[in-house]
Design an enzyme around this catalytic site. Structure first.
Site, PDB file in Angstrom:
ATOM      1  N   SER A  76       4.010   3.784  -5.653  1.00  0.00           N
ATOM      2  CA  SER A  76       3.561   4.824  -4.729  1.00  0.00           C
ATOM      3  C   SER A  76       2.118   4.518  -4.358  1.00  0.00           C
ATOM      4  O   SER A  76       1.408   3.832  -5.115  1.00  0.00           O
ATOM      5  CB  SER A  76       3.640   6.201  -5.402  1.00  0.00           C
ATOM      6  OG  SER A  76       2.963   7.187  -4.637  1.00  0.00           O
ATOM      7  N   TYR A  85       2.164  11.824 -12.593  1.00  0.00           N
ATOM      8  CA  TYR A  85       2.925  11.019 -11.631  1.00  0.00           C
ATOM      9  C   TYR A  85       2.143   9.763 -11.259  1.00  0.00           C
ATOM     10  O   TYR A  85       2.680   8.653 -11.278  1.00  0.00           O
ATOM     11  CB  TYR A  85       3.229  11.840 -10.382  1.00  0.00           C
ATOM     12  CG  TYR A  85       3.923  11.054  -9.294  1.00  0.00           C
ATOM     13  CD1 TYR A  85       5.274  10.759  -9.392  1.00  0.00           C
ATOM     14  CD2 TYR A  85       3.217  10.615  -8.168  1.00  0.00           C
ATOM     15  CE1 TYR A  85       5.918  10.039  -8.392  1.00  0.00           C
ATOM     16  CE2 TYR A  85       3.849   9.900  -7.165  1.00  0.00           C
ATOM     17  CZ  TYR A  85       5.201   9.609  -7.287  1.00  0.00           C
ATOM     18  OH  TYR A  85       5.839   8.885  -6.293  1.00  0.00           O
TER      19      TYR A  85
END
Length: 245
Positions: free
Chosen positions: A139, A152
């Site tokens: 990401s 995350y």
């Protein structure tokens, strides 16, 4: 694309979003796809749409046995395995002060252990044949610090560091295993559904609605990486909206 046709590619998180779009794109260029996700009904529909070049197994990346079963399915159905696209992930973001420990552990289980379980399942085949390609969805959060999404971001930083270290090991060991880390920005997928309702979630959703990209852009990035000649390693690809800072 010549170097895509005939390749057997295992895709986790294939029931929607990036995984689904990538399966369709690869199959359209002659690849054979092995589809993994927990939602078997979605996989069945996707595989039926692709046809004889697709096979699926309802499976969970947090279960090592499921991942080994997928690798075995690829071999039994198509006779080989060339590429792993470890794409499954979740993002139940929150501030650390909220102490949503169950969410933290779920992200570790899926985003970290899930990738490792999939790699452990395919590596015996890749090492024996001395070639293969491991692609992992990280990401943009894996390239910077992200307040409100620390765990995350941490899992995605892990993916980045681990895969690059593995790439160097592969070079030293002469195993010819290519690696690619994909860093998506705001992509319109079901990932946001894992975030608990909050003001932050509403702001993120508004931005995704305004500027978010369709999953096909990541599918095209994966297709590009797979299509390169065997002596070319596209190690890192960041793909985000032009409006995203």
């Amino acid at each position: 694309m010549k170097n895509v046709h005939g390749k057997v590619i295992l895709i986790t998180g294939a029931s929607s979003g990036i995984g689904e779009a990538t399966a369709k794109a690869l199959a359209a260029h002659g690849a054979k796809v092995v589809l993994s996700a927990r939602r078997g009904n979605r996989l069945e529909k996707l595989a039926a749409g692709i046809g004889e070049n697709a096979v699926y197994l309802a499976s969970d990346v947090t279960n090592p046995d499921d991942m080994h079963a997928l690798a075995a399915l690829a071999k039994s159905k198509f006779g080989k395995l060339d590429v792993l696209f470890a794409n499954a992930g979740i993002m139940p973001g929150s501030n650390m002060s909220e102490r949503n420990v169950n969410d933290w552990m779920a992200m570790v289980d899926v985003n970290i252990k899930g990738v490792l379980n999939a790699m452990a399942a395919v590596l015996p085949e890749f090492l024996a044949q001395k070639h293969g390609h491991i692609i992992v969805t990280s990401s943009i959060a894996g390239t910077k610090s992200v307040p409100g999404n620390a765990v995350y971001a941490g899992t995605k930083h892990f993916v980045r560091a681990m895969l690059d270290s593995f790439r160097m090991e592969s070079v030293m060991e002469g195993t010819n295993i290519r690696t690619t880390t994909i860093y998506p920005g705001a992509i319109k997928t079901e990932l946001l559904n894992t975030i608990a309702p909050s003001e932050t979630k509403s702001m993120v959703e508004a931005f995704y609605q305004d500027a978010g990209l369709e999953p096909d852009v990541i599918a095209n990035a994966v297709l590009y990486a797979v299509a390169q000649p065997d002596n070319v390693d596209v190690s890192d690809l960041a793909v985000r909206p032009s409006k995203e800072g």
